[in-house]
Design an enzyme around this catalytic site. Structure first.
Site, PDB file in Angstrom:
ATOM      1  N   ASP A 223       0.862  -1.182   0.000  1.00  0.00           N
ATOM      2  CA  ASP A 223       0.000   0.000   0.000  1.00  0.00           C
ATOM      3  C   ASP A 223       0.901   1.234   0.000  1.00  0.00           C
ATOM      4  O   ASP A 223       2.021   1.180  -0.482  1.00  0.00           O
ATOM      5  CB  ASP A 223      -0.951  -0.026   1.197  1.00  0.00           C
ATOM      6  CG  ASP A 223      -2.258   0.698   0.928  1.00  0.00           C
ATOM      7  OD1 ASP A 223      -2.212   1.865   0.470  1.00  0.00           O
ATOM      8  OD2 ASP A 223      -3.333   0.133   1.159  1.00  0.00           O
ATOM      9  N   HIS A 246       2.367   2.114  -3.133  1.00  0.00           N
ATOM     10  CA  HIS A 246       1.501   3.070  -3.815  1.00  0.00           C
ATOM     11  C   HIS A 246       2.033   4.498  -3.718  1.00  0.00           C
ATOM     12  O   HIS A 246       1.279   5.449  -3.886  1.00  0.00           O
ATOM     13  CB  HIS A 246       0.082   3.000  -3.238  1.00  0.00           C
ATOM     14  CG  HIS A 246      -0.587   1.679  -3.452  1.00  0.00           C
ATOM     15  ND1 HIS A 246      -1.826   1.377  -2.910  1.00  0.00           N
ATOM     16  CD2 HIS A 246      -0.199   0.579  -4.141  1.00  0.00           C
ATOM     17  CE1 HIS A 246      -2.160   0.140  -3.264  1.00  0.00           C
ATOM     18  NE2 HIS A 246      -1.187  -0.362  -4.002  1.00  0.00           N
TER      19      HIS A 246
END
Length: 404
Positions: A223, A246
């Site tokens: 993430d 991310h």
């Protein structure tokens, strides 16, 4: 009589000097967890031993305390370390702290939690092993309303004038490090690792924080490498390697009422390698709060095969359909954003996406020396997309900017 009085005063002065000198040289009391009942066998739950040691270290009045975790594997079922403490505490971790593999064995939101503490120092060559592999298949809350609550690895709430250095966080069940209402905190030399397909394993997440420094750190997760949430101000990020993950994300913002402004962010000398995003700001459409995102500087940033190198998304919708047209535009105002010397390669044709709110357009966006080419394309052809952006550009610009 005068001589006696003088001698008495001299004696008092000497005693005072000795007391002051002795205080200044008081060494910290060391609490070796193994010598105080903790067992490094990787099986025995040491939570009670650790909290008992913390209580003694925290209550100590004369001099600082040092809690030492030696080499070995210390299983912990979930612990909370709570202040306020009488003196500074140094927590040195050279061994491995091992979380339960079964997520239901942790009965709290955060596996290792620090609350209401000043002058805390965490360091060492050790590892926080979250054993997240068994938990990741259950991390499906966007589709399963009965999903289990998974614990983050280490949390800090209302912790000030503190730091964490050098340790490794491995395979968290959810996020690795969570900061809430933390002020004047340094993070340096930390390694954060989880597979790129591990869901919601954010590296560092912070909200309502100020004066945070993150430097010389390597983050690879499933993430956000770093997630910057509501109310975070005066954040300085430098010399960070991010990937997989991310990217460094501001937001998402605007979903909930009573959110606060995010401002004064500096990101310098960062490498994004194989991440889905690089520089990312995401706000919900039809946001519940009207807040300001301002005074952000991104400088000397390298992109290596990044999906969306520069991505402002004010129509954020992670799990469509989101009914954008019916809900309306984002009420989050983005302004005073500077991007300087951003270079490298993009996986996709759109290397720079500036998709701002129609009601609250992005203001004073400054682009200086941008050079991002599409990976694998001979002429490096890449493009920009702009919606509702006001600003200016100078220096080398590839792809060509589309600012108003």
């Amino acid at each position: 009589m005068a001589c006696i009085s003088f001698a008495f005063k001299a004696l008092c002065f000497c005693l005072f000097f000795i007391v002051v000198a002795s205080r200044s040289t008081v060494r910290p009391k060391v609490f070796n967890v193994q010598r105080h009942g903790a067992k490094p066998d990787g099986k025995t739950d040491n939570a009670n031993a650790f909290t008992s040691i913390w209580s003694r270290a925290c209550k100590r009045i004369s001099g600082s305390s040092k809690i030492y975790v030696p080499k070995g594997t210390f299983y912990l079922g979930g612990v909370e370390f709570v202040g306020l403490c009488k003196n500074p505490i140094e927590f040195i971790i050279d061994g491995t702290l091992l979380a339960p593999a079964n997520p239901s064995d942790i009965k709290q939101d955060t596996w290792i939690n620090f609350r209401y503490i000043n002058n805390l120092s965490i360091s060492g060559s050790g590892t926080l092993d979250g054993q997240g592999k068994q938990s990741w298949p259950h991390n499906d809350c966007h589709t399963n309303p009965n999903c289990p609550k998974l614990a983050m690895t280490m949390g800090f709430a209302f912790v000030n004038n503190s730091n964490i250095k050098d340790i490794t966080s491995l395979n968290s069940k959810m996020g690795h490090f969570n900061f809430f209402s933390v002020h004047h905190f340094n993070i340096t030399g930390v390694t954060i690792t989880a597979p790129g397909d591990s869901p919601n394993t954010d590296g560092i997440k912070m909200g309502s924080c100020s004066n945070i420094q993150i430097s010389d750190t390597n983050i690879g997760t499933g993430d956000d490498c770093i997630a910057i949430l509501s109310g975070t101000t005066n954040l300085n990020i430098s010399n960070v390697n991010c990937g997989p993950g991310h990217g460094i994300s501001v937001g998402s913002l605007g979903k909930n009422k009573d959110e606060k402004d995010a401002k004064d962010l500096i990101v310098r000398d960062v490498i994004f390698n194989g991440t889905s995003d690089g520089i990312r700001i995401k706000t919900w459409e039809s946001s519940a709060s009207k807040i300001l995102v301002s005074n952000f500087v991104y400088e000397n940033i390298q992109m290596i095969d990044v999906g969306k190198p520069i991505n402002i998304d004010q129509k954020y919708c992670p799990h469509p359909p989101c009914e954008h047209e019916r809900k309306g535009e984002s009420h989050v105002q983005i302004q005073n954003l500077k991007l300087k010397n951003i270079y490298g390669t993009s996986k996709n044709k759109v290397a720079m996406n500036l998709q701002c709110s129609k009601i609250f357009p992005c203001k004073n966006v400054e682009l200086i020396d941008i050079n991002i080419k599409q990976n694998g394309v001979k002429d490096g052809s890449s493009t920009s997309v702009c919606e509702n952006v006001d600003g200016f550009a100078r220096g080398k610009m590839f792809p060509q900017h589309c600012l108003n």
